[in-house]
Design a protein around this motif. Structure first.
Motif, mmCIF file in Angstrom:
data_model
loop_
_atom_site.group_PDB
_atom_site.id
_atom_site.type_symbol
_atom_site.label_atom_id
_atom_site.label_comp_id
_atom_site.label_asym_id
_atom_site.label_seq_id
_atom_site.Cartn_x
_atom_site.Cartn_y
_atom_site.Cartn_z
ATOM 1 N N ASP A 82 42.743 41.593 35.602
ATOM 2 C CA ASP A 82 42.155 40.265 35.795
ATOM 3 C C ASP A 82 42.457 39.760 37.204
ATOM 4 O O ASP A 82 43.092 40.454 38.020
ATOM 5 C CB ASP A 82 42.626 39.292 34.708
ATOM 6 C CG ASP A 82 44.112 38.978 34.755
ATOM 7 O OD1 ASP A 82 44.801 39.287 35.774
ATOM 8 O OD2 ASP A 82 44.615 38.409 33.776
ATOM 9 N N PHE A 83 42.037 38.540 37.496
ATOM 10 C CA PHE A 83 42.215 37.938 38.815
ATOM 11 C C PHE A 83 43.677 37.924 39.252
ATOM 12 O O PHE A 83 43.997 38.084 40.419
ATOM 13 C CB PHE A 83 41.649 36.516 38.792
ATOM 14 C CG PHE A 83 41.860 35.761 40.071
ATOM 15 C CD1 PHE A 83 41.028 35.972 41.160
ATOM 16 C CD2 PHE A 83 42.891 34.841 40.189
ATOM 17 C CE1 PHE A 83 41.224 35.273 42.341
ATOM 18 C CE2 PHE A 83 43.095 34.140 41.366
ATOM 19 C CZ PHE A 83 42.250 34.362 42.448
ATOM 20 N N TYR A 84 44.577 37.736 38.294
ATOM 21 C CA TYR A 84 46.002 37.613 38.596
ATOM 22 C C TYR A 84 46.723 38.953 38.665
ATOM 23 O O TYR A 84 47.924 38.995 38.909
ATOM 24 C CB TYR A 84 46.678 36.709 37.554
ATOM 25 C CG TYR A 84 46.050 35.343 37.535
ATOM 26 C CD1 TYR A 84 46.312 34.413 38.541
ATOM 27 C CD2 TYR A 84 45.149 34.992 36.535
ATOM 28 C CE1 TYR A 84 45.709 33.166 38.539
ATOM 29 C CE2 TYR A 84 44.548 33.739 36.530
ATOM 30 C CZ TYR A 84 44.823 32.843 37.535
ATOM 31 O OH TYR A 84 44.230 31.609 37.541
ATOM 32 N N GLY A 85 46.002 40.055 38.444
ATOM 33 C CA GLY A 85 46.604 41.379 38.541
ATOM 34 C C GLY A 85 47.152 41.923 37.235
ATOM 35 O O GLY A 85 47.789 42.977 37.219
ATOM 36 N N LYS A 86 46.897 41.225 36.136
ATOM 37 C CA LYS A 86 47.359 41.701 34.824
ATOM 38 C C LYS A 86 46.376 42.748 34.300
ATOM 39 O O LYS A 86 45.163 42.542 34.335
ATOM 40 C CB LYS A 86 47.443 40.535 33.842
ATOM 41 C CG LYS A 86 47.928 40.941 32.473
ATOM 42 C CD LYS A 86 47.980 39.757 31.529
ATOM 43 C CE LYS A 86 48.366 40.227 30.141
ATOM 44 N NZ LYS A 86 48.210 39.186 29.146
ATOM 45 N N ASN A 87 46.905 43.850 33.789
ATOM 46 C CA ASN A 87 46.047 44.902 33.233
ATOM 47 C C ASN A 87 45.318 44.385 32.003
ATOM 48 O O ASN A 87 45.935 43.803 31.114
ATOM 49 C CB ASN A 87 46.877 46.124 32.857
ATOM 50 C CG ASN A 87 47.412 46.852 34.060
ATOM 51 O OD1 ASN A 87 47.435 46.316 35.157
ATOM 52 N ND2 ASN A 87 47.862 48.065 33.866
ATOM 53 N N SER A 108 41.090 42.704 24.568
ATOM 54 C CA SER A 108 40.352 41.464 24.299
ATOM 55 C C SER A 108 40.510 40.472 25.449
ATOM 56 O O SER A 108 39.639 39.639 25.682
ATOM 57 C CB SER A 108 40.808 40.839 22.979
ATOM 58 O OG SER A 108 42.175 40.534 23.026
ATOM 59 N N SER A 109 41.600 40.580 26.207
ATOM 60 C CA SER A 109 41.808 39.686 27.360
ATOM 61 C C SER A 109 40.806 39.949 28.483
ATOM 62 O O SER A 109 40.729 39.171 29.435
ATOM 63 C CB SER A 109 43.239 39.813 27.879
ATOM 64 O OG SER A 109 43.535 41.163 28.199
ATOM 65 N N ALA A 110 40.028 41.022 28.374
ATOM 66 C CA ALA A 110 38.991 41.324 29.378
ATOM 67 C C ALA A 110 37.654 40.691 29.025
ATOM 68 O O ALA A 110 36.690 40.853 29.758
ATOM 69 C CB ALA A 110 38.826 42.835 29.511
ATOM 70 N N SER A 111 37.588 39.970 27.917
ATOM 71 C CA SER A 111 36.318 39.400 27.452
ATOM 72 C C SER A 111 35.964 38.134 28.219
ATOM 73 O O SER A 111 36.780 37.225 28.356
ATOM 74 C CB SER A 111 36.416 39.067 25.962
ATOM 75 O OG SER A 111 36.661 40.224 25.218
ATOM 76 N N GLY A 112 34.739 38.080 28.714
ATOM 77 C CA GLY A 112 34.226 36.872 29.350
ATOM 78 C C GLY A 112 34.895 36.493 30.652
ATOM 79 O O GLY A 112 34.965 35.313 30.985
ATOM 80 N N ILE A 113 35.398 37.476 31.407
ATOM 81 C CA ILE A 113 36.038 37.183 32.703
ATOM 82 C C ILE A 113 35.568 38.190 33.744
ATOM 83 O O ILE A 113 34.997 39.227 33.416
ATOM 84 C CB ILE A 113 37.584 37.233 32.614
ATOM 85 C CG1 ILE A 113 38.064 38.660 32.291
ATOM 86 C CG2 ILE A 113 38.120 36.231 31.618
ATOM 87 C CD1 ILE A 113 39.555 38.867 32.485
ATOM 88 N N ASP A 114 35.839 37.871 35.009
ATOM 89 C CA ASP A 114 35.665 38.857 36.067
ATOM 90 C C ASP A 114 36.796 39.861 35.946
ATOM 91 O O ASP A 114 37.967 39.471 35.862
ATOM 92 C CB ASP A 114 35.728 38.205 37.445
ATOM 93 C CG ASP A 114 34.420 37.563 37.858
ATOM 94 O OD1 ASP A 114 33.411 37.752 37.158
ATOM 95 O OD2 ASP A 114 34.401 36.871 38.886
ATOM 96 N N VAL A 115 36.445 41.143 35.911
ATOM 97 C CA VAL A 115 37.451 42.198 35.888
ATOM 98 C C VAL A 115 37.368 42.969 37.193
ATOM 99 O O VAL A 115 36.297 43.111 37.780
ATOM 100 C CB VAL A 115 37.283 43.148 34.678
ATOM 101 C CG1 VAL A 115 37.587 42.422 33.383
ATOM 102 C CG2 VAL A 115 35.897 43.768 34.636
#
Length: 140
Positions: A82-87, A108-115
């Motif tokens: 994610d934007f903050y560098g979390k896998n 699921s944390s990759a849903s609906g975000i810029d990856v």
């Protein structure tokens, strides 16, 4: 020749069907080029980012290597973050062989975000190298 004449009237209908329906879209994906320098000693390299609209964790992301300055049949590790560098996905050990495309589900944390596509040298050594290839954040 008889077979060709017999089915020749069906060919335009088949073409029309494919044009109107756009073919079968399930499992399709759009690959985007990436390129950059893979750093030494497992330092992370962040490439381009894309919006991952799906909420389906089984909808995979993909990566392939088209060129690696490390040489043929070598491995580079990739993952999404994610934007903050979390896998936000498991990592993939992609081999530069010009053939394979590597596929992995996302969290699921990759849903609906810029990856972001991220990568690192799988070897703990002082070498850095240029790499390029293609990736997709999800199936369309």
């Amino acid at each position: 020749m008889k077979i060709l004449r017999k089915y020749s009237k069906l060919i335009p209908l088949l073409v029309l069907f494919c044009v109107l329906t756009g073919g079968v879209a399930y499992g399709s994906y759009t690959m985007t080029k990436y390129s950059g320098k893979i750093l030494s000693y497992h330092k992370n390299t962040r490439f381009d980012h894309k919006y991952r609209s799906t909420k389906d964790t089984e909808n995979p992301w993909r990566v392939t290597i088209d060129y690696s300055g490390e040489g043929k049949n070598t491995i580079t590790t990739f993952w999404l973050e994610d934007f903050y560098g979390k896998n936000v996905s498991q990592d993939v050990e992609a081999e530069y062989n010009g053939i394979f495309q590597y596929v992995s589900p996302a969290y699921s944390s990759a849903s609906g975000i810029d990856v972001y596509l991220a990568g690192e040298n799988n070897n703990w050594n002082p070498a850095s190298y240029y790499i390029e290839g293609r990736w997709s954040q999800q199936d369309d």
